[in-house]
Design a protein around this motif. Structure first.
Motif, PDB file in Angstrom:
ATOM      1  N   TRP A 186       0.834  -1.323   0.024  1.00  0.00           N
ATOM      2  CA  TRP A 186       0.006  -0.008  -0.051  1.00  0.00           C
ATOM      3  C   TRP A 186       1.051   1.403  -0.040  1.00  0.00           C
ATOM      4  N   TYR A 187       1.773   1.216   0.947  1.00  0.00           N
ATOM      5  CA  TYR A 187       2.793   2.359   0.966  1.00  0.00           C
ATOM      6  C   TYR A 187       3.470   2.582  -0.499  1.00  0.00           C
ATOM      7  N   ALA A 188       4.025   1.494  -0.904  1.00  0.00           N
ATOM      8  CA  ALA A 188       4.784   1.667  -2.173  1.00  0.00           C
ATOM      9  C   ALA A 188       3.817   2.293  -3.272  1.00  0.00           C
ATOM     10  N   ARG A 189       2.532   1.837  -3.352  1.00  0.00           N
ATOM     11  CA  ARG A 189       1.574   2.351  -4.366  1.00  0.00           C
ATOM     12  C   ARG A 189       1.251   3.744  -4.114  1.00  0.00           C
ATOM     13  N   GLN A 190       1.233   4.170  -2.715  1.00  0.00           N
ATOM     14  CA  GLN A 190       0.972   5.708  -2.474  1.00  0.00           C
ATOM     15  C   GLN A 190       2.097   6.573  -3.112  1.00  0.00           C
ATOM     16  N   SER A 191       3.393   6.108  -3.072  1.00  0.00           N
ATOM     17  CA  SER A 191       4.522   7.134  -3.377  1.00  0.00           C
ATOM     18  C   SER A 191       5.446   6.726  -4.413  1.00  0.00           C
ATOM     19  N   VAL A 192       5.247   5.415  -5.318  1.00  0.00           N
ATOM     20  CA  VAL A 192       6.299   5.163  -6.126  1.00  0.00           C
ATOM     21  C   VAL A 192       5.193   4.759  -7.472  1.00  0.00           C
ATOM     22  N   ALA A 193       5.208   5.830  -8.228  1.00  0.00           N
ATOM     23  CA  ALA A 193       4.423   5.860  -9.313  1.00  0.00           C
ATOM     24  C   ALA A 193       4.445   4.516 -10.350  1.00  0.00           C
ATOM     25  N   THR A 194       5.571   4.077 -10.252  1.00  0.00           N
ATOM     26  CA  THR A 194       6.221   2.865 -11.213  1.00  0.00           C
ATOM     27  C   THR A 194       6.066   1.286 -10.707  1.00  0.00           C
ATOM     28  N   ILE A 195       5.237   1.298  -9.288  1.00  0.00           N
ATOM     29  CA  ILE A 195       5.384   0.205  -8.640  1.00  0.00           C
ATOM     30  C   ILE A 195       4.950  -1.048  -9.412  1.00  0.00           C
ATOM     31  N   ASP A 196       3.977  -0.715 -10.277  1.00  0.00           N
ATOM     32  CA  ASP A 196       3.493  -1.929 -11.100  1.00  0.00           C
ATOM     33  C   ASP A 196       4.373  -2.373 -11.983  1.00  0.00           C
ATOM     34  N   GLU A 197       5.423  -1.854 -12.264  1.00  0.00           N
ATOM     35  CA  GLU A 197       6.697  -2.514 -12.988  1.00  0.00           C
ATOM     36  C   GLU A 197       7.159  -3.920 -12.184  1.00  0.00           C
ATOM     37  N   ILE A 198       6.745  -3.697 -10.699  1.00  0.00           N
ATOM     38  CA  ILE A 198       7.243  -4.845  -9.988  1.00  0.00           C
ATOM     39  C   ILE A 198       6.067  -5.614  -9.517  1.00  0.00           C
TER      40      ILE A 198
END
Ligand SMILES: N[C@@H](CCC(=O)N[C@@H](CS)C(=O)NCC(=O)O)C(=O)O
Length: 307
Positions: A186-198
């Motif tokens: 959740w936290y990564a999704r709030q802040s890291v716009a490219t998280i879906d690459e992972i």
């Protein structure tokens, strides 16, 4: 008699608060929300906690719960169904928190702030340097991004592997383990716009994340910090006195101690022991703004110092 409503002192972007908000959703609870500032000062909260400054804290009347471990323990005690500890899983969901809340969380924090980089506000940096007692080096975090991506991928790949037999939840049924692991995604999704690459190439994790998100936050009503403080003033702590005859250091109710986290935000809170066990210590203290309160801490990851 109806139970007093839990009051959560939190801020929207706080991942540890998201853990508790999801638990409110899972247990279908009605709760009061006090939105606190992301950085100090928090003048209406500190008189209650005695100086403990990490987020979130939960208040029930004049009982104050510091750290998600004791918040969750108290929510489970007051609202046992549905349980966060399905049959056969009374211990390991807690222990898994030492992974999700420490190395996995530190990985996610570094990833998040490394990604945001030089857009992190200076007052936030200064506040978190005080919290950590060390430099909050955003440039170093940005430089570490490739390593942090690798670490984050390794962490979420464990979630993917655990879901590998097609189960819906990490331990079969929904448990604290799902909430704790979800906090970081959740936290990564709030802040890291490219998280879906992972995350996206891990289909079980992506579907699991969506299932946890869909649980929601229960029924929330906003409250001012001044009103919350007033509730503490008007209430009496409910905590019963109990002893731990097996305490390995012979500590007992009545002893004066200082309690603080062992990792960051190491501000000692001093008081008289009311109750203690292997996983919990409650201390009584007084403040001119709140009167008598009882402040609760976990034992794992906390220091208890005589005097
Ligand atoms: N072990 C703590 C960790 C809490 C924590 O680190 N929270 C972060 C925000 S999510 C924090 O305290 N940041 C500094 C602050 O809010 O003052 C818990 O489980 O509650």
């Amino acid at each position: 008699m109806s139970q007093p409503m839990p009051i959560l002192h939190h801020f929207d972007q706080s991942p540890f608060s998201e853990k508790i908000r999801i638990i409110f959703g899972f247990k279908k609870l009605t709760w009061n929300s006090v939105r606190i500032s992301r950085i100090m000062p928090r003048p209406d909260l500190m008189p209650m906690t005695g100086g403990y400054r990490r987020t979130p804290t939960m208040q029930i009347g004049a009982d104050i719960y510091c750290d998600t471990q004791v918040i969750i323990r108290e929510l489970e005690r007051r609202y046992p169904t549905p349980t966060l500890f399905p049959a056969g899983n009374a211990g390991m969901p807690w222990a898994l928190g030492m992974w999700t809340d420490r190395p996995f969380f530190q990985n996610t924090v570094t990833l998040a702030f490394g990604f945001i980089g030089d857009k992190v506000p200076q007052d936030f940096i200064e506040d978190r340097e005080k919290l950590r007692g060390a430099k909050f080096d955003v440039a170093a975090m940005a430089a570490a991004l490739p390593q942090m991506r690798d670490q984050f991928r390794a962490n979420v790949d464990w979630i993917e592997a655990q879901l590998g037999d097609g189960r819906q939840w990490l331990f079969g049924e929904f448990s604290l383990a799902d909430v704790s692991a979800y906090m970081n995604v959740w936290y990564a999704r709030q802040s890291v716009a490219t998280i879906d690459e992972i995350v996206k190439p891990l289909p079980r994790t992506a579907a699991w994340e969506e299932r946890v998100r869909a649980i929601g936050h229960g029924a929330r009503t906003e409250m001012s910090s001044a009103d919350a403080l007033e509730i503490a003033v008007k209430s009496r702590p409910e905590s019963p006195v109990f002893d731990d005859p097996l305490d390995p250091n012979g500590r007992k109710p009545g002893d004066i101690v200082s309690v603080m986290p062992d990792d960051y935000g190491k501000i000692p809170v001093r008081g008289e022991i009311v109750s203690l066990s292997a996983q919990h210590i409650a201390i009584r203290r007084s403040d001119e703004r709140t009167g008598e309160v009882v402040v609760h801490f976990p034992r794992a990851g906390f220091l208890v110092i005589p005097g």
